[in-house]
Write an enzyme that holds these catalytic residues in place. Structure first.
Site, PDB file in Angstrom:
ATOM      1  N   GLU A 130     -49.999 -21.277 -10.650  1.00 26.26           N
ATOM      2  CA  GLU A 130     -49.145 -20.698 -11.682  1.00 26.26           C
ATOM      3  C   GLU A 130     -49.315 -19.195 -11.906  1.00 26.26           C
ATOM      4  OE1 GLU A 130     -49.401 -23.194 -15.202  1.00 26.26           O
ATOM      5  OE2 GLU A 130     -48.396 -24.837 -14.170  1.00 26.26           O
ATOM      6  N   GLU A 246     -47.674 -30.397  -9.560  1.00 26.79           N
ATOM      7  CA  GLU A 246     -47.997 -30.914 -10.896  1.00 26.79           C
ATOM      8  C   GLU A 246     -46.712 -31.426 -11.524  1.00 26.79           C
ATOM      9  OE1 GLU A 246     -49.895 -28.189 -13.622  1.00 26.79           O
ATOM     10  OE2 GLU A 246     -51.433 -27.603 -12.181  1.00 26.79           O
TER      11      GLU A 246
HETATM   12  C1  BGC Z   1     -53.199 -26.275 -16.444  1.00 21.56           C
HETATM   13  C2  BGC Z   1     -53.646 -27.232 -17.513  1.00 21.56           C
HETATM   14  C3  BGC Z   1     -52.476 -27.787 -18.303  1.00 21.56           C
HETATM   15  C4  BGC Z   1     -51.396 -28.282 -17.363  1.00 21.56           C
HETATM   16  C5  BGC Z   1     -50.174 -28.719 -18.116  1.00 21.56           C
HETATM   17  C6  BGC Z   1     -52.147 -26.908 -15.590  1.00 21.56           C
HETATM   18  O1  BGC Z   1     -51.756 -26.027 -14.590  1.00 21.56           O
HETATM   19  O2  BGC Z   1     -54.289 -25.940 -15.659  1.00 21.56           O
HETATM   20  O3  BGC Z   1     -54.583 -26.620 -18.345  1.00 21.56           O
HETATM   21  O4  BGC Z   1     -52.914 -28.857 -19.089  1.00 21.56           O
HETATM   22  O5  BGC Z   1     -51.042 -27.306 -16.424  1.00 21.56           O
HETATM   23  O6  BGC Z   1     -49.716 -27.699 -18.948  1.00 21.56           O
END
Ligand code: BGC
Length: 317
Positions: A130, A246
């Site tokens: 990110e 993710e």
């Molecule tokens: C972050 C987390 C977060 C998740 C959802 C991830 O990339 O490392 O800390 O909980 O994204 O927001």
């Protein structure tokens, strides 16, 4: 493409080697790797906060004890026949001051790539989780090319994953400049609608106001379908496989909506030939409950239950 199909179905061991001070933490136990392999996942994404475990001056050496913890995670996954994605996670200082931190970022990748050169092709690297903030699209495009070159110097054959600035959001893909070379996979993170997936999340300002936001029905489904279709179209245009590294809904959302959303995103991803990794295994989005040592059945079913595969899909080898 082969490797991306092999990434297949994955899960993030979030909040283990990337844990933030005061945040949730997953102890990286061998038995979690057994659970993931036995459940039928193909891949573990292992977020790693290298920047909190390395020197702040040249040669920016990674702490040997921390490196051994990462080794243990990598080997635990590979030994079970899983694929494993190692990233650079939570490097906020790089995003805030890219010029100042670039030499350190490259030194981290040189060390990581040298350490794992010669390891199985089932290990992949992901350059940075990110990118955001001052790491704008044009800055990030330059930084990622330099990081990729640093990896290639030490470990030329490794599959490398790279996502767009703007926090890996699908809408930012069009500004991502991917170097013209093979062995790359693009990645995005999918958390839409954010008011649903992040309701009640303590680190998102105002998220308590979204509590009670449910998900389901034709309009909600159409929005996800359109978003993911665009991602897949981008991948096709560029000739690049895409990994949804993710996606997940925070534990404050109702379980029925979480399961519906998760099942739908997963099914659409698979229909479109996108590999995926759920965020995350055992903490605040957890598909698994480490205290009871049990999968949260609605989420396990949403991720791995049949029959999400569309007829004729070549999602898995
Ligand atoms: C972050 C987390 C977060 C998740 C959802 C991830 O990339 O490392 O800390 O909980 O994204 O927001």
């Amino acid at each position: 493409m082969e490797t991306n199909r092999g990434l297949g179905r994955g899960i993030n061991f979030g909040n283990a080697l990337d844990a933030l001070d005061g945040g949730p933490e997953l102890p990286l136990a061998e038995r979690w790797f057994d659970e993931v392999a036995a459940a039928g996942f193909d891949t573990i994404r292992l977020p790693v906060r290298w920047s909190a475990h390395a020197g702040s001056r040249p040669p920016y050496a990674i702490d040997p004890a921390f490196f051994r913890r990462v080794d243990a995670g990598v080997h635990a996954a590979l030994d079970r026949g899983l694929r494993v994605v190692v990233d650079v996670h939570h490097y906020a200082e790089l995003c805030a001051a890219p010029d100042e931190h670039l030499p350190r970022f490259l030194a981290l990748w040189r060390q990581i790539a040298a350490r794992y050169a010669g390891h199985s092709g089932r290990l992949c690297f992901e350059l940075l989780n990110e990118p955001r903030d001052r790491l704008t699209a044009s800055r990030w495009n330059a930084v990622l090319a330099a990081a990729l070159a640093a990896v290639r110097d030490a470990d030329p054959g490794r599959t490398v994953i790279v996502g767009p600035a703007g926090m890996n959001s699908p809408g930012a893909l069009r500004a991502l400049a991917v170097p013209e070379e093979g062995n790359l996979i693009a990645t995005v993170h999918y958390y839409a609608p954010f008011e649903f997936t992040h309701q009640g999340a303590g680190w998102v300002e105002g998220a308590h106001r979204w509590l009670g936001h449910t998900w389901g029905g034709a309009a909600d489904e159409a929005a996800v379908r359109d978003d993911l279709a665009e991602v897949a179209a981008w991948g096709r245009e560029r000739g690049l496989p895409v990994f949804i590294g993710e996606f997940g809904a925070f534990s404050a959302a109702d379980m029925a909506s979480r399961a519906r959303w998760t099942a739908f995103v997963r099914a659409e991803a698979e229909r479109l030939g996108l590999s995926w990794a759920y965020w995350e295994f055992g903490t605040d989005f957890g598909a698994y409950d480490p205290v009871c040592a049990k999968w949260r059945e609605p989420l396990r079913q949403a991720l791995l239950g049949e029959p999400a595969l569309a007829a004729g899909s070549d999602f898995r080898r």
